[in-house]
Motif scaffolding. Structure first.
Motif, PDB file in Angstrom:
ATOM      1  N   VAL A 155     -27.076  -2.950  31.705  1.00 46.25           N
ATOM      2  CA  VAL A 155     -26.626  -2.816  30.315  1.00 46.25           C
ATOM      3  C   VAL A 155     -25.379  -3.674  30.044  1.00 46.25           C
ATOM      4  O   VAL A 155     -24.771  -3.564  28.984  1.00 46.25           O
ATOM      5  CB  VAL A 155     -26.363  -1.331  29.914  1.00 46.25           C
ATOM      6  N   GLY A 156     -25.012  -4.484  31.005  1.00 45.85           N
ATOM      7  CA  GLY A 156     -23.916  -5.437  30.798  1.00 45.85           C
ATOM      8  C   GLY A 156     -22.528  -4.849  30.989  1.00 45.85           C
ATOM      9  O   GLY A 156     -21.552  -5.364  30.441  1.00 45.85           O
ATOM     10  N   LEU A 157     -22.432  -3.774  31.786  1.00 45.96           N
ATOM     11  CA  LEU A 157     -21.123  -3.149  31.980  1.00 45.96           C
ATOM     12  C   LEU A 157     -20.601  -3.312  33.409  1.00 45.96           C
ATOM     13  O   LEU A 157     -19.697  -2.583  33.825  1.00 45.96           O
ATOM     14  CB  LEU A 157     -21.185  -1.654  31.620  1.00 45.96           C
ATOM     15  N   GLY A 158     -21.192  -4.257  34.141  1.00 47.23           N
ATOM     16  CA  GLY A 158     -20.702  -4.518  35.495  1.00 47.23           C
ATOM     17  C   GLY A 158     -19.204  -4.816  35.451  1.00 47.23           C
ATOM     18  O   GLY A 158     -18.754  -5.554  34.577  1.00 47.23           O
ATOM     19  N   SER A 169     -15.302   0.011  24.010  1.00 48.15           N
ATOM     20  CA  SER A 169     -15.627  -0.140  22.580  1.00 48.15           C
ATOM     21  C   SER A 169     -16.832   0.744  22.254  1.00 48.15           C
ATOM     22  O   SER A 169     -17.512   1.252  23.161  1.00 48.15           O
ATOM     23  CB  SER A 169     -15.980  -1.598  22.287  1.00 48.15           C
ATOM     24  N   GLY A 170     -17.116   0.884  20.953  1.00 51.52           N
ATOM     25  CA  GLY A 170     -18.272   1.684  20.528  1.00 51.52           C
ATOM     26  C   GLY A 170     -19.576   1.178  21.141  1.00 51.52           C
ATOM     27  O   GLY A 170     -20.394   1.947  21.634  1.00 51.52           O
ATOM     28  N   GLY A 171     -19.737  -0.151  21.115  1.00 54.67           N
ATOM     29  CA  GLY A 171     -20.952  -0.741  21.674  1.00 54.67           C
ATOM     30  C   GLY A 171     -21.062  -0.475  23.169  1.00 54.67           C
ATOM     31  O   GLY A 171     -22.135  -0.154  23.687  1.00 54.67           O
ATOM     32  N   GLN A 172     -19.915  -0.578  23.852  1.00 53.93           N
ATOM     33  CA  GLN A 172     -19.938  -0.336  25.305  1.00 53.93           C
ATOM     34  C   GLN A 172     -20.258   1.131  25.594  1.00 53.93           C
ATOM     35  O   GLN A 172     -20.965   1.453  26.544  1.00 53.93           O
ATOM     36  CB  GLN A 172     -18.590  -0.710  25.918  1.00 53.93           C
TER      37      GLN A 172
END
Ligand code: ADP
Length: 293
Positions: A155-158, A169-172
């Motif tokens: 999900v791109g949070l590495g 952030s909200g998106g994160q």
């Protein structure tokens, strides 16, 4: 309403489907009355009937739109079989051919509000579902950790594993919710206005992420959205609900296909895409004026 006609990928898969597979979700004349017999009695949905068939090796995305308060969230909560909503007042709900009796690991829900535990790090949030379902999933401590970390990366949070939700952030934060839910590999992913609280560029990014992940996990996604553009872009089918008590009054299918590699933003600027959006918006407006029933 049947799901036999859909967008092209599900259609191809449907052709390969064996007759014997039960539908993923089926509503048979489902009605939900809140607080019956009280002055606050409210019929949220009435006689809702639909069938989302099982398409092997591909998940279908169905998007739900309709006036506020027409029962869209009630439909999702009934499928999730949340306490307080389930069972329906009348009618039958089948998931993969069986009557459901409560929430299950086969159904994951993502809400509009960021639903992470504030006192847990990203890693511990994503580990949570895996930990409590460890026995059912038959996974070891090492697998819990590696699967959680893998989903965080997807999900791109590495690199954010040790952060707390308030540091994101909200998106994160929505990415954390997606990772936590998808790590359990639900067969059905229920999403209730998941991107509504996000700014437009973030919303577009999340749409891209959802399409990428969904292609990989092959879940059936049922999403409520108030954005017609989003509904048309993400949906293989769009269901338009009437004013409450909600019923499905229109099904839009044969929607513009998502082109692999083409960004959501580019796709959503196409003339053909915008034509469909206009058409759906017109029908929505009719429903809001009390017509279209
Ligand atoms: P939507 O998602 O389309 O906005 P909802 O499913 O949230 O609609 O609500 C449908 C109707 O049911 C609304 O009139 C709402 O006020 C009512 N409703 C929803 N949840 C409850 C509840 N827990 N108790 C009583 N009424 C409810």
């Amino acid at each position: 309403m049947s799901s036999s006609a859909s967008a092209s990928a599900p259609e191809q898969a449907a052709a390969a489907a064996t007759e014997s597979q039960p539908p993923v979700v089926e509503f048979r004349s489902v009605t939900k009355v809140w607080e019956p017999g009280t002055p606050r009695e409210c019929t949220a949905i009435r006689d809702v009937t639909f069938c989302i068939e099982d398409l092997p090796n591909v998940g279908e995305m169905v998007t739900l739109i309709g006036p506020s308060g027409c029962g869209k969230s009630t439909v999702l909560n009934l499928i999730a079989a949340f306490q307080g909503t389930y069972p329906p007042t009348s009618g039958e709900i089948l998931v993969r051919g069986r009557r459901i009796d409560g929430p299950g690991i086969d159904r994951g829900m993502i809400f509009q509000k960021y639903s992470s535990f504030p006192n847990r790090t990203v890693l511990r949030n994503v580990r949570f579902g895996l930990e409590i379902n460890r026995e059912r999933l038959g996974i070891s401590e090492t697998q819990i950790d590696s699967q959680a970390r893998e989903w965080i990366k997807k999900v791109g949070l590495g690199g954010h594993e040790q952060k707390y939700p308030h540091q994101l952030s909200g998106g994160q934060q929505q990415r954390v919710a997606i990772a936590r839910t998808m790590a359990l590999k639900p067969r059905i992913l229920l999403m209730d206005e998941p991107f509504s609280a996000l700014d437009e560029p973030t919303r577009i990014e999340m749409q891209r992420l959802l399409v990428d992940l969904w292609t990989e996990v092959e879940a059936t996604v049922i999403m409520v959205t108030h954005s017609i553009v989003e509904a048309v872009y993400l949906g293989d089918r769009v269901w338009l609900f009437s004013q409450g008590p909600g019923r499905i009054v229109k099904e839009f299918k044969d929607l513009p296909p998502r082109v692999p590699g083409k960004s959501p933003l580019e796709s959503q600027k196409d003339a053909d895409f915008l034509k469909v959006v206009d058409h759906v918006a017109d029908e929505f407006a009719k429903v809001q004026r009390g017509g279209g029933k």
